[in-house]
Design a protein around this motif. Sequence first.
Motif, PDB file in Angstrom:
ATOM      1  N   MET A   1       0.839  -1.208   0.000  1.00 26.01           N
ATOM      2  CA  MET A   1       0.000   0.000   0.000  1.00 26.01           C
ATOM      3  C   MET A   1       0.873   1.257   0.000  1.00 26.01           C
ATOM      4  SD  MET A   1      -3.193  -0.871  -0.085  1.00 26.01           S
ATOM      5  CE  MET A   1      -4.042   0.566   0.555  1.00 26.01           C
ATOM      6  N   THR A   2       1.975   1.214   0.767  1.00 28.93           N
ATOM      7  CA  THR A   2       2.874   2.365   0.819  1.00 28.93           C
ATOM      8  C   THR A   2       3.495   2.619  -0.545  1.00 28.93           C
ATOM      9  OG1 THR A   2       3.369   1.922   3.147  1.00 28.93           O
ATOM     10  CG2 THR A   2       4.924   3.316   1.937  1.00 28.93           C
ATOM     11  N   LEU A   3       3.938   1.547  -1.211  1.00 32.95           N
ATOM     12  CA  LEU A   3       4.537   1.705  -2.534  1.00 32.95           C
ATOM     13  C   LEU A   3       3.523   2.234  -3.549  1.00 32.95           C
ATOM     14  CD1 LEU A   3       6.739  -1.518  -2.758  1.00 32.95           C
ATOM     15  CD2 LEU A   3       7.515   0.837  -2.410  1.00 32.95           C
ATOM     16  N   GLN A   4       2.274   1.746  -3.450  1.00 33.72           N
ATOM     17  CA  GLN A   4       1.246   2.214  -4.378  1.00 33.72           C
ATOM     18  C   GLN A   4       0.971   3.710  -4.176  1.00 33.72           C
ATOM     19  OE1 GLN A   4      -2.040  -0.496  -3.697  1.00 33.72           O
ATOM     20  NE2 GLN A   4      -1.687  -1.469  -5.695  1.00 33.72           N
ATOM     21  N   SER A   5       0.920   4.110  -2.904  1.00 31.91           N
ATOM     22  CA  SER A   5       0.653   5.538  -2.639  1.00 31.91           C
ATOM     23  C   SER A   5       1.817   6.414  -3.079  1.00 31.91           C
ATOM     24  CB  SER A   5       0.360   5.749  -1.152  1.00 31.91           C
ATOM     25  OG  SER A   5       1.473   5.398  -0.369  1.00 31.91           O
ATOM     26  N   ALA A   6       3.044   5.834  -3.009  1.00 37.92           N
ATOM     27  CA  ALA A   6       4.219   6.615  -3.402  1.00 37.92           C
ATOM     28  C   ALA A   6       4.421   6.628  -4.910  1.00 37.92           C
ATOM     29  CB  ALA A   6       5.467   6.064  -2.712  1.00 37.92           C
ATOM     30  N   GLN A   7       3.800   5.687  -5.618  1.00 43.80           N
ATOM     31  CA  GLN A   7       4.031   5.550  -7.052  1.00 43.80           C
ATOM     32  C   GLN A   7       3.583   6.798  -7.836  1.00 43.80           C
ATOM     33  OE1 GLN A   7       2.015   2.229  -8.795  1.00 43.80           O
ATOM     34  NE2 GLN A   7       3.388   2.129 -10.553  1.00 43.80           N
ATOM     35  N   ARG A   8       2.514   7.442  -7.378  1.00 44.47           N
ATOM     36  CA  ARG A   8       2.002   8.592  -8.140  1.00 44.47           C
ATOM     37  C   ARG A   8       2.928   9.806  -8.059  1.00 44.47           C
ATOM     38  NH1 ARG A   8      -1.520   8.323  -3.655  1.00 44.47           N
ATOM     39  NH2 ARG A   8      -1.470  10.172  -2.290  1.00 44.47           N
ATOM     40  N   PHE A   9       3.868   9.794  -7.107  1.00 43.50           N
ATOM     41  CA  PHE A   9       4.823  10.901  -7.000  1.00 43.50           C
ATOM     42  C   PHE A   9       6.086  10.670  -7.832  1.00 43.50           C
ATOM     43  CE2 PHE A   9       2.530  10.931  -2.872  1.00 43.50           C
ATOM     44  CZ  PHE A   9       1.886  12.141  -3.006  1.00 43.50           C
ATOM     45  N   VAL A  10       6.206   9.489  -8.418  1.00 43.37           N
ATOM     46  CA  VAL A  10       7.400   9.167  -9.202  1.00 43.37           C
ATOM     47  C   VAL A  10       7.106   9.481 -10.671  1.00 43.37           C
ATOM     48  CG1 VAL A  10       8.991   7.354  -9.903  1.00 43.37           C
ATOM     49  CG2 VAL A  10       8.064   7.378  -7.577  1.00 43.37           C
ATOM     50  N   GLU A  11       7.848  10.381 -11.222  1.00 44.11           N
ATOM     51  CA  GLU A  11       7.594  10.804 -12.586  1.00 44.11           C
ATOM     52  C   GLU A  11       8.484  10.085 -13.601  1.00 44.11           C
ATOM     53  OE1 GLU A  11       8.075  14.987 -12.676  1.00 44.11           O
ATOM     54  OE2 GLU A  11       6.326  15.388 -11.386  1.00 44.11           O
TER      55      GLU A  11
ATOM     56  N   PRO B   1       9.731   7.363 -15.874  1.00 42.72           N
ATOM     57  CA  PRO B   1       9.025   6.168 -16.358  1.00 42.72           C
ATOM     58  C   PRO B   1       9.670   4.859 -15.898  1.00 42.72           C
ATOM     59  CG  PRO B   1       9.345   7.758 -18.112  1.00 42.72           C
ATOM     60  CD  PRO B   1      10.136   8.249 -16.939  1.00 42.72           C
ATOM     61  N   GLU B   2      11.025   4.784 -15.969  1.00 43.85           N
ATOM     62  CA  GLU B   2      11.695   3.526 -15.599  1.00 43.85           C
ATOM     63  C   GLU B   2      11.518   3.242 -14.115  1.00 43.85           C
ATOM     64  OE1 GLU B   2      16.134   1.500 -15.799  1.00 43.85           O
ATOM     65  OE2 GLU B   2      15.740   3.368 -16.866  1.00 43.85           O
ATOM     66  N   ALA B   3      11.630   4.239 -13.267  1.00 46.26           N
ATOM     67  CA  ALA B   3      11.435   4.045 -11.825  1.00 46.26           C
ATOM     68  C   ALA B   3       9.998   3.655 -11.525  1.00 46.26           C
ATOM     69  CB  ALA B   3      11.821   5.326 -11.082  1.00 46.26           C
ATOM     70  N   ASN B   4       9.056   4.272 -12.262  1.00 43.04           N
ATOM     71  CA  ASN B   4       7.651   3.946 -12.046  1.00 43.04           C
ATOM     72  C   ASN B   4       7.370   2.473 -12.395  1.00 43.04           C
ATOM     73  OD1 ASN B   4       4.660   3.849 -12.718  1.00 43.04           O
ATOM     74  ND2 ASN B   4       4.859   5.918 -11.880  1.00 43.04           N
ATOM     75  N   GLU B   5       8.001   2.026 -13.490  1.00 40.22           N
ATOM     76  CA  GLU B   5       7.805   0.624 -13.880  1.00 40.22           C
ATOM     77  C   GLU B   5       8.380  -0.343 -12.848  1.00 40.22           C
ATOM     78  OE1 GLU B   5       8.246  -2.577 -17.155  1.00 40.22           O
ATOM     79  OE2 GLU B   5       8.058  -0.522 -17.772  1.00 40.22           O
ATOM     80  N   ARG B   6       9.526   0.026 -12.304  1.00 38.60           N
ATOM     81  CA  ARG B   6      10.143  -0.842 -11.274  1.00 38.60           C
ATOM     82  C   ARG B   6       9.255  -0.929 -10.034  1.00 38.60           C
ATOM     83  NH1 ARG B   6      16.676   0.393 -11.246  1.00 38.60           N
ATOM     84  NH2 ARG B   6      17.065  -0.268 -13.411  1.00 38.60           N
ATOM     85  N   LEU B   7       8.655   0.182  -9.682  1.00 40.46           N
ATOM     86  CA  LEU B   7       7.728   0.152  -8.547  1.00 40.46           C
ATOM     87  C   LEU B   7       6.535  -0.756  -8.847  1.00 40.46           C
ATOM     88  CD1 LEU B   7       7.626   3.864  -7.273  1.00 40.46           C
ATOM     89  CD2 LEU B   7       8.395   1.841  -6.004  1.00 40.46           C
TER      90      LEU B   7
END
Length: 570
Positions: A393-403, A405-411
Amino acid sequence: MVGADRDAARSGSAQGRPDGLHAPSTDARGTHDRLNGLLGAVMSVGQELDPTQVLRGIVEAAVVLVDAEYGALGVVGDDGRLAEFITGDIGGPLRAGTAAPPIGPGLPGELIGHPRSLHLADLAAHAAAAGVPEHHPPTHSFLGVPIRVRDEVFGTLYLTEKRGAADFDAEDERVLATLAIAAGVAVDNARRYEEVRLRERWLAAGSDFTSALLSGSSDIEVLEGMLERARDIISADMCVFYQVGPSGELHGSLALGEGADAHRGIVLPGSEGILGGLALAGDGLITLADAATDVRVAAQSDVWTGFGPAVAVTVGTTAQLRGVLMLARRAGRPSFGAAEVAPLPGFAGQVALALELADRRRDTERMSRLADRDRIARDLHDLAIQRLFATGMTLQSAQRFVEHPEANERLSRSIDDLDETIKIIRSTIFGLRDHEAAGGVPRLRVRAVHAVGEAAGVLGFAPALRMEGLIDTDVPPLVADDVAAVLGEALTNVARHARAARVDVSIVVTHGVLGVTVSDDGVGIARGGRRSGLRNLAERAEARGGALSVSSSRGGGTRLDWRVPLGSPG
C-alpha cells in the motif's frame, strides 16, 4: 538307562555321580554305609536347581544306592502319557551297543496308569514287559518306584539287573522309596525355580518390547524382535504373528523359523478352522498336542505339516484386538507344558499395552505438529502478510509521486511481486491449516516430502527439495497424482542406475505452468537401456498437453523436466 561300571563302583565315587555316593562293595553292605550313601544322595540331589541335572542326578544316585546295572526315569506329561525318558551317563556294555531303555513299551504305561512300587524277579515274565531293544544286554531283575510331586505323579524310577544277586531285596525297595520322596521335593524345587526364571524372562522381554516401541522404533522391527525373543524363551521352532483386520480377517504379517514362509503374506477371510481362530473364540489361550492332525485346524492343516505341539494367544482386548501370537514345535518334540504357557497371556498383554502406548504417543506427536502448524499459520497471517500488505500500500501511494518512467515501472513490478508473495504465503497458510481427514489423500506438498523422504532411505542421502508457487491450490488432484508418479519413477531410476552423490528436486508453479525437475550428478543414462518408465511419464505429460525431456546435466548426470499447463484437458 544308566550303566554303572563295576570297576567304578568298587573305586568309590564314579565320575559324574552326586557327591557323597559310594558304590557298595559285594563283601560289605552294612546298613550304616547305605544310610550314609542315601543321605549323601538326598543332599546332592536337593542342591541342584537345573531340572535336567536334577533328574539325571536322581537316576545316577539310584543306580549306585541299590547296585543296579541300568537305571532310568520316565516323566509323565500333561496328557498322562510318557513324555520323557531320562538316563544318566551310559556306561558298561551299553557303550558298544544301544542306549535305548531295556523296558518293553507297555511297562511304562502300566506304571503310569497304576503308580506303585513294582518288584520283578524276571522282567521278561511280566505281561507288559515286551519288546526289549535290539543289541541290549539281557536284563532280568527289575525295580520300579513312582516319584510324586505333592499329590501328583511326576514319573517313575526304573532300575534293572541287580549286581551280584539274582534279585533286588526289600531293603533295596525301601532305599529307593526313600530316595523317591527326596526326589519329589527336589523336582518340586527345581520346577518352581524354573517357573520363576521363565516368568522373569517373559517380563524382561515385555519390558524391552515396550521400551523399544516407545523409543520410536518401527512397529514391524519391534514385532520381529518380539517373535525371535518368544521363540527362544519357549524353545519353539516357529513363531507367527497374525494381525486382525478391520473386518475380522487375519493377515499373516510376520513369521520366523522353520516353515515360516507358509504363513507370510496370506490373508484368511475368517477364523473358523484355524489355530488363531481357536484362540479368538476361546479364552485367549489354546494349546494343541499335534497341530498337524488336529481336526480343529483342518482349514489350515497344510501349514502345520511336520509340526506337533502348538500354542496360540491373543494380543489385545475384546474392544481392540491386535492379533494372535502362535508358536509351534516340530513333530516328536515335547508338548508345551502348563508352566511354559502360563506366562504367555501376561506377555501378550504387555505387548498389547505397548502397542496402545505407541499409538497414543504417535497421536500426541501428531497433535503437537498440528498445533505448531496452526501457530505458524497464525504468525504468517497476522505478521508477515500484514507487513507485506502495508508495504505494498505504501509503494502504491508513493508511485504517483514518481515521474521517471523507468522508476515507475520498477515500482509496479515490485508491487506485483509483493502481491504474488502474499498469494504464496496464503497458499502455505491454507496448506498448514488444511488438516487432512482420516483416509484422505494428502496434498501435493506433503506427498512430495514423503516421496523424497522414502528415496533418502534407498539413496543413502536426502535429496534437496524446492517448492515454489501455489502448489496446493492451483494443482488439480489428478495432476498431483501424475506428479507423485513422476517423482517416484525419477527417484527410483536415480537410486538404481545413477550412482549419484547428489539429487535436486524442484516443483514450481508459475504463470499457469507446473514444472517438475529431478537432476543428479551420477553416471547418466546408458545408451540402449530400457526406458519403459520414462515412456509412461512422457505419455502422462502428453495427455495433459505437456512434455517430458531428459538431458545430460552440466558436469555429468541427468536432468529430467516434466512440464504441463494447468487447466489443460484431462
